[in-house]
Design a protein around this motif. Structure first.
Motif, short mmCIF file in Angstrom:
data_model
loop_
_atom_site.label_atom_id
_atom_site.label_comp_id
_atom_site.label_asym_id
_atom_site.label_seq_id
_atom_site.Cartn_x
_atom_site.Cartn_y
_atom_site.Cartn_z
N TYR A 19 0.84 -1.20 0.00
CA TYR A 19 0.00 0.00 0.00
C TYR A 19 0.88 1.25 0.00
CZ TYR A 19 -3.91 -3.07 1.15
OH TYR A 19 -4.85 -4.06 1.12
N GLU A 20 0.37 2.30 -0.62
CA GLU A 20 1.06 3.58 -0.67
C GLU A 20 0.13 4.66 -0.12
OE1 GLU A 20 4.13 4.15 -1.60
OE2 GLU A 20 4.67 2.19 -2.46
N GLY A 21 -0.24 4.51 1.14
CA GLY A 21 -1.19 5.45 1.74
C GLY A 21 -2.54 5.37 1.03
N GLU A 22 -3.10 6.53 0.69
CA GLU A 22 -4.40 6.57 0.00
C GLU A 22 -4.25 6.59 -1.51
OE1 GLU A 22 -6.71 9.81 1.40
OE2 GLU A 22 -6.59 9.23 3.51
N ARG A 23 -3.05 6.41 -2.02
CA ARG A 23 -2.81 6.48 -3.47
C ARG A 23 -3.31 5.22 -4.16
NH1 ARG A 23 3.34 8.08 -4.30
NH2 ARG A 23 2.61 8.25 -6.48
N LEU A 24 -4.00 5.42 -5.29
CA LEU A 24 -4.47 4.30 -6.09
C LEU A 24 -3.45 3.87 -7.14
CD1 LEU A 24 -8.26 4.99 -6.83
CD2 LEU A 24 -7.29 3.16 -5.45
N ARG A 25 -2.60 4.82 -7.59
CA ARG A 25 -1.60 4.51 -8.62
C ARG A 25 -0.24 5.05 -8.21
NH1 ARG A 25 -3.43 5.21 -14.73
NH2 ARG A 25 -1.78 3.66 -14.89
N VAL A 26 0.79 4.30 -8.55
CA VAL A 26 2.16 4.73 -8.28
C VAL A 26 3.01 4.42 -9.52
CG1 VAL A 26 2.02 4.39 -5.78
CG2 VAL A 26 2.73 2.48 -7.25
N THR A 27 4.16 5.09 -9.61
CA THR A 27 5.10 4.85 -10.71
C THR A 27 6.37 4.24 -10.15
OG1 THR A 27 4.21 6.72 -11.95
CG2 THR A 27 6.38 5.88 -12.61
N ARG A 28 6.76 3.12 -10.72
CA ARG A 28 8.00 2.45 -10.30
C ARG A 28 8.80 2.08 -11.53
NH1 ARG A 28 5.98 -1.65 -5.45
NH2 ARG A 28 5.40 0.00 -3.95
N ASN A 29 10.02 2.61 -11.60
CA ASN A 29 10.90 2.35 -12.74
C ASN A 29 10.24 2.71 -14.07
OD1 ASN A 29 12.92 1.32 -11.00
ND2 ASN A 29 11.94 -0.71 -11.04
N GLY A 30 9.49 3.79 -14.04
CA GLY A 30 8.84 4.26 -15.25
C GLY A 30 7.55 3.55 -15.62
N THR A 31 7.11 2.59 -14.80
CA THR A 31 5.89 1.83 -15.08
C THR A 31 4.81 2.20 -14.07
OG1 THR A 31 7.19 -0.02 -15.91
CG2 THR A 31 4.89 -0.47 -15.36
N ARG A 32 3.59 2.40 -14.55
CA ARG A 32 2.47 2.74 -13.69
C ARG A 32 1.84 1.48 -13.12
NH1 ARG A 32 1.61 7.89 -12.10
NH2 ARG A 32 -0.65 7.81 -12.44
N PHE A 33 1.65 1.48 -11.81
CA PHE A 33 1.02 0.36 -11.12
C PHE A 33 -0.18 0.87 -10.32
CE2 PHE A 33 5.31 -1.17 -11.76
CZ PHE A 33 5.16 -2.53 -11.97
N PHE A 34 -1.18 0.00 -10.19
CA PHE A 34 -2.25 0.25 -9.23
C PHE A 34 -1.84 -0.36 -7.89
CE2 PHE A 34 -4.74 0.80 -13.10
CZ PHE A 34 -5.56 1.86 -12.76
N THR A 35 -2.31 0.24 -6.80
CA THR A 35 -2.03 -0.31 -5.48
C THR A 35 -3.17 -1.26 -5.09
OG1 THR A 35 -3.22 1.41 -4.24
CG2 THR A 35 -0.94 1.88 -4.87
N PRO A 36 -2.98 -2.07 -4.05
CA PRO A 36 -4.04 -2.99 -3.62
C PRO A 36 -5.33 -2.31 -3.20
CG PRO A 36 -1.94 -3.64 -2.67
CD PRO A 36 -1.72 -2.30 -3.31
N LEU A 37 -5.30 -0.98 -2.98
CA LEU A 37 -6.53 -0.27 -2.61
C LEU A 37 -7.62 -0.45 -3.66
CD1 LEU A 37 -5.65 3.20 -1.01
CD2 LEU A 37 -6.81 1.25 0.03
N LEU A 38 -7.22 -0.46 -4.94
CA LEU A 38 -8.21 -0.62 -6.00
C LEU A 38 -8.96 -1.93 -5.85
CD1 LEU A 38 -9.45 0.27 -8.73
CD2 LEU A 38 -7.58 -0.95 -9.85
#
Length: 332
Positions: free
Chosen positions: A173-192
């Motif tokens: 989880y990344e707090g309340e964030r639904l999407r994060v970027t890692r190594n240039g790739t967009r990911f959804f977090t488990p919150l979705l």
């Protein structure tokens, strides 16, 4: 009409403050905070019922109280599944309130759609009461026979399993964030996934609750307000009950009695108002009695009240037995 508009406006403010303002502040609410919120919304429901009585008479008011108690009781039972979902997805404690606020918002929208659809159905096809009544009887039987195992295990539905296959989802989880970027790739977090799990699970709950409320009233305004008041304060109730949920062992039996009663009531209404071939010469059974609204309220209060008291007495007896066992063990 002015009363309905004013009611919807006030409920919108209540819902916005409870879900979108208080609910978005990530924290674990204290017991006193939970009690204050729950007491406020219960008081508001009781006052609203009194206003309905003043504006429209005793009939609609009793229908509201009956519907609200039924929906509130079913919501408590549904909290069992929310606890399992939170545990399965390892939702951090400080995020659970936020997750519940979004999930309850989704639930309200979906229930609104179900209510509109249900109103359209019963307006054009009163025989749908046979289906509603039969479904409620089956649900009640499932509760007492052990076939309803949702409380013990949660399984991801097909929508969530398909979602995992087509979009990248992180494990953290990344707090309340639904999407994060890692190594240039967009990911959804488990919150979705958690939001979808709670929202789609509530759709299944609606198959129980919406037919039940239509068995008590045909007024879509009463149906909707009963559902809203049942959902308000639900997130605080989740934290207040917490570990106490597993002690309400007889609640499913009380709910089963309520659902079975409403199921029979729906079938009786269908028999009373529909033309049936091969029965009564092809006409409606006018001799079938109509169940008064005050009797529905009495059955609901007694069934839920007895189940709750019996559960608490059993929990107290088990606690006392545990203390006796510890005392005997220490004396040895």
């Amino acid at each position: 009409m002015p009363f309905m508009v004013a009611t919807l406006a006030v409920l919108a403010v209540f819902f916005a403050v409870d879900i979108l303002v208080i609910g978005r502040r990530p924290h674990v609410p204290s017991t006193s905070e939970c009690l204050r919120h729950i007491a406020f919304f219960v008081a508001m429901a009781l006052i609203f019922g009194g206003l309905v009585w003043w504006v429209s008479g005793s009939g609609p008011a009793i229908e509201f109280y009956s519907g609200w108690l039924t929906e509130y009781s079913l919501s408590i039972d549904n909290l069992f599944v929310f606890v399992i979902i939170m545990g399965n997805f390892a939702v951090p404690k400080d995020l659970q309130k936020y997750v519940l606020s979004i999930g309850i918002t989704i639930a309200l929208v979906l229930r609104g759609i179900f209510i509109l659809a249900g109103t359209a159905l019963i307006t054009r096809f009163t025989w749908v009461f046979f289906i509603f009544g039969g479904f409620l009887l089956y649900t009640a039987w499932s509760m007492v026979s052990g076939k309803d195992k949702e409380e013990e295990e949660y399984r991801e539905n097909g929508l969530i399993r398909a979602l995992r296959k087509v979009i990248p989802i992180t494990d953290e989880y990344e707090g309340e964030r639904l999407r994060v970027t890692r190594n240039g790739t967009r990911f959804f977090t488990p919150l979705l996934v958690v939001f979808l799990a709670i929202g789609t699970t509530d759709v299944m709950f609606a198959f129980d609750s919406i037919p039940a409320i239509f068995g008590l009233t045909k007024d879509p305004f009463i149906v909707f307000t009963s559902n809203v008041f049942a959902l308000l304060g639900l997130q605080q109730l989740y934290f207040l009950l917490g570990s106490l949920l597993d002690k309400l062992v007889y609640l499913p039996y009380g709910l089963a009695v309520v659902l079975a009663f409403i199921g029979v009531k729906l079938i009786m209404e269908a028999l009373h108002g529909n033309t049936l071939p091969f029965i009564n010469g092809g006409g409606p059974l006018e001799a079938v009695p109509e169940v008064p609204t005050w009797l529905s309220l009495l059955v609901i209060v007694l069934a839920i009240g007895i189940a709750a008291v019996a559960s608490l007495l059993k929990a107290r007896g088990q606690k006392g037995q545990g203390l006796d066992d510890v005392s005997k063990s220490n004396s040895r």
